[in-house]
Design a protein around this motif. Structure first.
Motif, PDB file in Angstrom:
ATOM      1  N   LYS A   8       0.842  -1.202   0.000  1.00 56.50           N
ATOM      2  CA  LYS A   8       0.000   0.000   0.000  1.00 56.50           C
ATOM      3  C   LYS A   8       0.876   1.250   0.000  1.00 56.50           C
ATOM      4  CE  LYS A   8      -3.867  -2.041   2.553  1.00 56.50           C
ATOM      5  NZ  LYS A   8      -4.672  -1.963   3.802  1.00 56.50           N
ATOM      6  N   LYS A   9       0.614   2.139  -0.923  1.00 59.91           N
ATOM      7  CA  LYS A   9       1.385   3.377  -0.990  1.00 59.91           C
ATOM      8  C   LYS A   9       0.751   4.457  -0.121  1.00 59.91           C
ATOM      9  CE  LYS A   9       3.325   2.476  -5.560  1.00 59.91           C
ATOM     10  NZ  LYS A   9       3.491   2.977  -6.942  1.00 59.91           N
ATOM     11  N   GLU A  10      -0.552   4.364   0.039  1.00 59.73           N
ATOM     12  CA  GLU A  10      -1.264   5.320   0.869  1.00 59.73           C
ATOM     13  C   GLU A  10      -2.077   4.567   1.918  1.00 59.73           C
ATOM     14  OE1 GLU A  10      -3.615   7.781  -1.613  1.00 59.73           O
ATOM     15  OE2 GLU A  10      -1.907   8.621  -2.725  1.00 59.73           O
ATOM     16  N   GLU A  11      -2.314   5.248   3.032  1.00 53.95           N
ATOM     17  CA  GLU A  11      -3.114   4.689   4.120  1.00 53.95           C
ATOM     18  C   GLU A  11      -2.568   3.352   4.632  1.00 53.95           C
ATOM     19  OE1 GLU A  11      -7.142   4.469   2.870  1.00 53.95           O
ATOM     20  OE2 GLU A  11      -7.372   6.639   2.676  1.00 53.95           O
ATOM     21  N   LYS A  12      -1.266   3.236   4.613  1.00 50.97           N
ATOM     22  CA  LYS A  12      -0.652   2.022   5.151  1.00 50.97           C
ATOM     23  C   LYS A  12      -0.802   2.027   6.671  1.00 50.97           C
ATOM     24  CE  LYS A  12       3.288   0.715   3.447  1.00 50.97           C
ATOM     25  NZ  LYS A  12       4.751   0.574   3.156  1.00 50.97           N
ATOM     26  N   ASP A  13      -1.277   0.927   7.222  1.00 54.40           N
ATOM     27  CA  ASP A  13      -1.464   0.810   8.669  1.00 54.40           C
ATOM     28  C   ASP A  13      -0.163   0.287   9.282  1.00 54.40           C
ATOM     29  OD1 ASP A  13      -2.172   0.205  11.269  1.00 54.40           O
ATOM     30  OD2 ASP A  13      -4.192  -0.453  10.740  1.00 54.40           O
TER      31      ASP A  13
END
Length: 319
Positions: A8-13
């Motif tokens: 995930k490039k964005e919103e990685k937890d």
């Protein structure tokens, strides 16, 4: 799940990723090399946090514990960990921000990488001062223990302390089995192991076995001189063990093995004449010590009684 979260490039937890990495490393028994590039940086990022609140400290400890679950046979590129783990250790040496368990875990992770990185020994010995740090930690841990209590009488904190001591001895033995550098700091470290052996003598025979096995590891190392073992008190401590009225079968075996290894060390031929003269003087000092205190007869008397043990292990006694 780890792979998917990492992509995930964005919103990685980040917290989920760390939790998954900790679960994977602490629960898996198979090689995990495909995940090192994800798990190691993620967990080191957590371990580098310098917050002093309990929750953050717990997170640091869990991350380091997970990292030292990585097997020594799993190769990790040093670019993934070396600068970070050195920063963690050095920051603690200056600020004492880690628990004893977390600090030991950081060292354990680093020592297990020794197999794959030849230059790592220089960092461990000369820059991070493993021997000095381990000696200091063992001294503090030994003093904090009530050694009069038997193992089944110990409660949570004491059991944890025993576990840390055992892990230190194991890690030091692992390192000394492979190291080629040796200096005065290591003599002091062996002296602290002697203190642990003497403290554990009555109620903690398993710790005593670990200590004597470590002495055997040291005696095998060609970088070590017999005079170092005399100076550290290791030889005296082993002699004390075999002169005890009640003997543990395994400890007796390890003690006799120790003297066999010492004998081999004394038989090594030195190229340098000064070193050869020094070796002969040390040999005479050791033999005089055995004869003066009556230990020579004690060692000899065990030879027949325990010969079947040594026959099974191809061990030959020279004393």
């Amino acid at each position: 799940m780890i792979s998917e979260e990492d992509k995930k490039k964005e919103e990685k937890d980040e917290k989920l990723l760390v939790d998954l990495c900790e679960c994977l490393l602490t629960l898996s028994i198979s090689p995990l090399s495909n995940f090192h590039s994800i798990c190691v940086p993620s967990l080191l990022k957590v371990a580098l946090k310098k917050d002093e609140d309990k929750e953050a400290q717990k997170g640091v400890e869990m991350a380091l514990l997970a990292l030292n679950c990585i097997d020594e046979f799993d190769k990790i590129e040093k670019e993934l960990y070396l600068n970070e783990i050195k920063e963690i250790i050095q920051y603690h040496q200056e600020h004492h921000n880690l628990t004893q368990f977390a600090y030991q875990s950081a060292w354990r992770f680093l020592i297990r990488r020794l197999k794959w990185t030849e230059s790592l020994e220089m960092d461990i010995a000369n820059e991070l001062h493993l021997a000095r740090e381990a000696a200091r930690e063992l001294e503090e841990l030994t003093k904090s223990m009530d050694w009069r209590k038997k193992e089944d009488e110990k409660e949570g904190t004491e059991r944890k302390t025993m576990n840390i001591i055992s892990r230190w001895i194991s890690s030091i033995g692992h390192y000394l089995n492979k190291c080629h550098l040796w200096n005065e700091e290591y003599v002091d470290l062996i002296s602290r192991i002697v203190d642990v052996l003497r403290a554990s003598r009555d109620n903690h025979s398993e710790i005593g076995e670990e200590c004597i096995r470590l002495f055997n590891t040291v005696a095998k190392n060609r970088a070590v001189k017999v005079e170092d073992l005399l100076k550290s008190g290791a030889i005296d401590a082993v002699l004390e063990e075999i002169n005890r009225p009640i003997l543990d079968r395994i400890i007796t075996f390890e003690c006799k093995k120790f003297f066999q290894l010492i004998s081999v060390c004394l038989k090594r031929k030195e190229i340098d004449e000064k070193e050869e003269a020094k070796r002969k003087a040390i040999k005479m000092e050791l033999f005089e010590k055995l004869e003066e205190e009556g230990y020579e007869d004690i060692i000899a008397s065990f030879h027949e009684k325990f010969s079947y043990i040594f026959a099974d292990h191809n061990v030959f006694i020279y004393l």
